[in-house]
Design an enzyme around this catalytic site. Structure first.
Site, mmCIF file in Angstrom:
data_model
loop_
_atom_site.group_PDB
_atom_site.id
_atom_site.type_symbol
_atom_site.label_atom_id
_atom_site.label_comp_id
_atom_site.label_asym_id
_atom_site.label_seq_id
_atom_site.Cartn_x
_atom_site.Cartn_y
_atom_site.Cartn_z
ATOM 1 N N ARG A 18 0.829 -1.206 0.000
ATOM 2 C CA ARG A 18 0.000 0.000 0.000
ATOM 3 C C ARG A 18 0.863 1.257 0.000
ATOM 4 O O ARG A 18 0.445 2.310 -0.475
ATOM 5 C CB ARG A 18 -0.914 0.034 1.232
ATOM 6 C CG ARG A 18 -2.077 -0.906 1.150
ATOM 7 C CD ARG A 18 -3.014 -0.811 2.344
ATOM 8 N NE ARG A 18 -3.911 -1.948 2.334
ATOM 9 C CZ ARG A 18 -4.995 -2.043 1.582
ATOM 10 N NH1 ARG A 18 -5.327 -1.034 0.802
ATOM 11 N NH2 ARG A 18 -5.767 -3.115 1.605
ATOM 12 N N ASP A 42 -9.185 1.140 -7.235
ATOM 13 C CA ASP A 42 -9.508 0.867 -5.821
ATOM 14 C C ASP A 42 -9.800 -0.591 -5.488
ATOM 15 O O ASP A 42 -10.440 -0.903 -4.485
ATOM 16 C CB ASP A 42 -10.625 1.800 -5.318
ATOM 17 C CG ASP A 42 -12.052 1.292 -5.495
ATOM 18 O OD1 ASP A 42 -12.243 0.167 -5.961
ATOM 19 O OD2 ASP A 42 -12.981 2.021 -5.133
ATOM 20 N N CYS A 87 -13.032 25.905 7.704
ATOM 21 C CA CYS A 87 -14.336 25.271 7.461
ATOM 22 C C CYS A 87 -14.447 23.923 8.175
ATOM 23 O O CYS A 87 -13.524 23.108 8.138
ATOM 24 C CB CYS A 87 -14.535 25.079 5.955
ATOM 25 S SG CYS A 87 -16.081 24.260 5.517
ATOM 26 N N CYS A 93 -21.838 15.399 9.546
ATOM 27 C CA CYS A 93 -21.820 13.933 9.484
ATOM 28 C C CYS A 93 -22.847 13.341 10.449
ATOM 29 O O CYS A 93 -22.760 13.564 11.665
ATOM 30 C CB CYS A 93 -20.424 13.403 9.823
ATOM 31 S SG CYS A 93 -20.346 11.590 9.792
ATOM 32 N N CYS A 150 -21.015 14.441 3.585
ATOM 33 C CA CYS A 150 -19.807 15.262 3.764
ATOM 34 C C CYS A 150 -19.346 15.900 2.457
ATOM 35 O O CYS A 150 -18.613 16.892 2.464
ATOM 36 C CB CYS A 150 -18.677 14.457 4.409
ATOM 37 S SG CYS A 150 -17.988 13.149 3.378
ATOM 38 N N CYS A 190 -19.832 20.280 1.359
ATOM 39 C CA CYS A 190 -18.516 20.898 1.111
ATOM 40 C C CYS A 190 -18.668 22.098 0.169
ATOM 41 O O CYS A 190 -19.182 21.949 -0.951
ATOM 42 C CB CYS A 190 -17.562 19.872 0.507
ATOM 43 S SG CYS A 190 -15.934 20.562 0.078
#
Length: 307
Positions: A60, A131, A188, A195, A241, A245
């Site tokens: 990774r 991914d 911010c 959440c 979330c 934004c």
């Protein structure tokens, strides 16, 4: 113009031709700053039942362990922001799952990009990643200058926000490398404050095992009773979330036909979701990421929301 610059320019031009929103390139090597972060995140059990996150720790952090003689990590962004959303007052699906499974769409584009590199530059070895392998895609995208990792742990850009997929080509070709961009989250805290399950435990640290996306997609057990009433009607994934934004006010609709939502999905009411049969589920979500939960898992989510 140097050979490296010519090759770099060709790859970025090809990426644009294939529909990618952005392309950034960084030097393949060990991710020193990410190592302690990943170790700490795993030790705190923030991955919950996502045990695959514990596997291949070294890989990774070092792409040269994934591709022999790797020289460059080519990071690519593909927009998925939809033109139309679901109707109001229904059980919600994350926008990324509106259309065809992104793994299928992006893998084809990456294969074509690698083929084009070999045809026009010469023999270049590499691997494509979407991914589904041990690659820290957000870290590489940030290192490649495509954006910064925000307080909600998503990659954010000033021009287009964060509604896009990240993919990589790791190749054994030296290229010109891009510079890291600066963080523009400032003071911010919109994502942290909004959440529903307080999964963003502190700025830039998300407890994955408390995220609605984790509960509705990754968790195979029964949903925890103490989370009752906290899912804000999200049946698959969660966009809260990102929706709050400020940088996502610059999001523009994608132009990838395969990401266009099935009209049936957009118009489904709560009652439609409650009454969905396995046959309808298979038809509506053919080639969709939503198939990942399987019918039984999806119904579990719906029942948890309706009770």
């Amino acid at each position: 113009m140097s050979t490296k610059s010519i090759h770099t320019s060709f790859i970025k031009t090809e990426a644009k031709r294939l529909g990618f929103m952005s392309c950034g390139i960084s030097k393949a090597g060990f991710l020193e700053t990410e190592a302690p972060r990943l170790e700490s995140w795993l030790k705190s059990n923030s991955h919950g039942q996502m045990s695959y996150m514990e596997n291949h720790f070294d890989k990774r952090l070092d792409p040269t362990l994934l591709v022999d003689d790797a020289k460059s990590v080519v990071s690519l962004l593909l927009n998925y922001f939809p033109e139309q959303n679901q109707i109001e007052d229904t059980f919600k699906i994350s926008k990324y799952a509106y259309g065809t499974d992104y793994h299928l769409v992006i893998k084809e584009k990456l294969k074509e990009l690698l083929y084009s590199i070999n045809e026009n530059i010469g023999a270049v070895s590499g691997r494509a990643f979407v991914d589904s392998a041990p690659v820290l895609d957000k870290a590489w995208a940030a290192k490649s200058g495509l954006g910064w990792i925000g307080k909600n742990s998503n990659l954010i850009t000033q021009k287009v926000g964060s509604f896009y997929f990240i993919a990589e080509l790791i190749i054994d070709l030296e290229l010109d490398y891009d510079n890291i961009t600066s963080d523009h989250c400032g003071t911010c805290t919109a994502c942290i404050d909004s959440c529903p399950t307080q999964a963003i435990e502190s700025p830039y640290v998300v407890n994955g095992s408390k995220c609605i996306s984790y509960y509705t997609i990754e968790l195979k057990d029964n949903l925890p009773i103490d989370m009752k009433g906290k899912f804000d009607d999200w049946a698959f994934g969660c966009d809260v979330c990102q929706d709050v934004c400020p940088w996502n006010r610059f999001s523009k609709p994608h132009n990838e036909p395969l990401f266009t939502a099935n009209p049936d999905l957009l118009s489904m009411s709560k009652q439609d979701w409650i009454e969905i049969t396995e046959e309808t589920f298979r038809v509506v979500f053919k080639n969709s990421p939503i198939k990942r939960t399987k019918y039984d898992g999806f119904i579990r989510n719906i029942k948890f929301l309706e009770q």
